[in-house]
Design an enzyme around this catalytic site. Structure first.
Site, PDB file in Angstrom:
ATOM      1  N   ARG A 136       0.812  -1.213   0.000  1.00 22.88           N
ATOM      2  CA  ARG A 136       0.000   0.000   0.000  1.00 22.88           C
ATOM      3  C   ARG A 136       0.852   1.272   0.000  1.00 22.88           C
ATOM      4  NH1 ARG A 136      -4.154   0.300   3.479  1.00 22.88           N
ATOM      5  NH2 ARG A 136      -3.956   2.550   3.815  1.00 22.88           N
ATOM      6  N   VAL A 179      -6.460   8.143   1.192  1.00 18.46           N
ATOM      7  CA  VAL A 179      -6.353   6.682   1.285  1.00 18.46           C
ATOM      8  C   VAL A 179      -6.747   6.344   2.715  1.00 18.46           C
ATOM      9  CG1 VAL A 179      -4.823   4.701   1.218  1.00 18.46           C
ATOM     10  CG2 VAL A 179      -4.532   6.544  -0.458  1.00 18.46           C
ATOM     11  N   SER A 180      -7.855   5.651   2.867  1.00 21.22           N
ATOM     12  CA  SER A 180      -8.403   5.393   4.204  1.00 21.22           C
ATOM     13  C   SER A 180      -7.439   4.570   5.050  1.00 21.22           C
ATOM     14  CB  SER A 180      -9.741   4.656   4.101  1.00 21.22           C
ATOM     15  OG  SER A 180     -10.702   5.449   3.458  1.00 21.22           O
ATOM     16  N   ALA A 181      -7.616   4.674   6.366  1.00 22.79           N
ATOM     17  CA  ALA A 181      -6.805   3.907   7.302  1.00 22.79           C
ATOM     18  C   ALA A 181      -7.023   2.414   7.073  1.00 22.79           C
ATOM     19  CB  ALA A 181      -7.166   4.275   8.736  1.00 22.79           C
TER      20      ALA A 181
END
Length: 404
Positions: A39, A72-74
């Site tokens: 990621r 970008v989400s956790a």
């Protein structure tokens, strides 16, 4: 000589272990997906280790006013949503709101026989997603630049639709492009409160199959529906405001004056543990009380004694004309145990605080072990066809919150 482990893989392994510990990743296939996707490649400007912190969201774009419009989400939030979606191999999945890593997780879950369509209205966002997908080699992901309001009918119908942007409504296209019995996972905003809800399509209705508390950047484009703010205290760095989402128009000046008046307390006798979430209580309160916006306050506002609580998301606040009261807790003589109550301000502050405390008691006595059921019906559905409970009117739908 023993070869050193890949440090990035070590970071992924540590992240996955933490996701398992907090209960965000339970399905072995979800665990495997999060262990596989690099990621950090999606946000090369960010320190690698930070991208693998389970509670850290990476903001990738802000607007001209400094408001976050893409992220970008956790990892915890992404894992939670993917668990809700119940992805199976070979599925066709639509992701609304791009970023890159989430699409890669979905691609891992669907496998070579599946397809992932990820879309966003912002060309900068989709360009970033395309670079990430190319660099990571996922060939079953298609990136589209388009307003998510209309979905992607040429690629449907979809087994799953996963929205990674906060929405106040469900566009008809999403339901129409979802297979019967398919699942839609969406961060749905209901009277200022956002929950990521797993819906199952049942004809023209969407019926909830679980939800979790969350926070996401709001959707843009045709479906944009921002909350309004009623500012009660504008001291720089210590601002306090009500988040309005279909609530009655407040007398802001009267409430500003009320905030300057002495506090009045009312306590419910109901206690909670220090780590206990208030998400179910707050949904009960917004179901039972008509005028309950959220009060957002900066930490400095609490430090300076303007308010007794500070939350960027917001604290449920009952408004009644020129007075209001917000939910509060205080320590008890038991370790890590707190009593729930309310702090009131204004001419009727005590009465309003007592009313809020009464509803906390009602939740404890009748619904503490219950979970709300959320359903989405097309706009125009007659009242007699809706379950008993709170009805939230939106342009496309009538959203209901009901309780056992």
């Amino acid at each position: 000589m023993t070869e050193l482990a890949n440090p990035e893989q070590q970071l992924r392994d540590t992240m996955v272990q933490r996701l398992i510990e907090v209960g965000a990743a339970r399905d072995p296939r979800v665990v495997a997906a999060f262990r596989a996707v690099p990621r950090h490649l999606a946000t090369p400007e960010v320190e690698v280790a930070k991208t693998y912190e389970v509670e850290t969201a990476t903001i990738t774009k802000t607007d001209e006013n400094g408001v976050d419009i893409s992220s970008v989400s956790a990892p915890r939030i992404q894992a939670m949503q993917i668990e809700q979606a119940d992805i199976k191999p070979g599925m066709t999945v639509l992701e609304i709101g791009s970023g890159g890593p989430n699409a890669a997780y979905l691609a891992e879950m669907t496998g070579d026989g599946g397809r992932v369509i990820t879309m966003d209205i912002d060309v900068d966002v989709t360009a970033r997603a395309e670079r990430f997908i190319k660099s990571t080699g996922y060939e079953n992901v298609t990136v589209i630049t388009r307003d998510g309001e209309h979905g992607a009918p040429e690629h449907g119908p979809f087994d799953r639709i996963v929205a990674t942007v906060q929405s106040a409504d469900i566009p008809p296209a999403w339901t129409a492009q979802l297979k019967e019995g398919g699942r839609l996972v969406v961060p749905l905003r209901m009277r200022s409160m956002t929950r990521t809800v797993a819906f199952v399509r049942d004809g023209d209705r969407l019926l909830s199959d679980g939800f979790e508390q969350c926070g996401f950047v709001p959707i843009r484009g045709a479906g944009e529906n921002r909350m309004r703010l009623a500012v009660l205290h504008d001291e720089e760095g210590a601002e306090v405001a009500l988040r309005l989402d279909g609530h009655p128009e407040p007398d802001t000046e009267a409430l500003r004056a009320a905030l300057r008046s002495p506090r009045m307390e009312a306590w419910s006798g109901v206690t909670v543990g220090g780590e206990e979430s208030m998400e179910h209580l707050d949904l009960w309160l917004t179901t039972a009380l008509d005028n309950l916006p959220l009060m957002a306050a900066k930490i400095e506002a609490r430090r300076r004694g303007v308010v007794a609580v500070a939350s960027p998301v917001g604290t449920p606040t009952l408004v009644d004309g020129d007075s209001f009261a917000y939910r509060r807790s205080r320590p008890t003589d038991q370790e890590d145990r707190y009593e729930l109550g309310a702090i009131g301000h204004g001419p009727n502050g005590r009465k309003v605080a007592e009313r809020l405390a009464e509803e906390i008691q009602a939740w404890h006595d009748g619904h503490r072990g219950d979970r709300a059921h959320i359903a989405v019906f097309p706009a125009g559905t007659p009242d007699e066809h809706l379950p008993v409970g709170r009805v939230i009117e939106r342009p496309h739908t009538r959203i209901t919150i009901s309780w056992p």
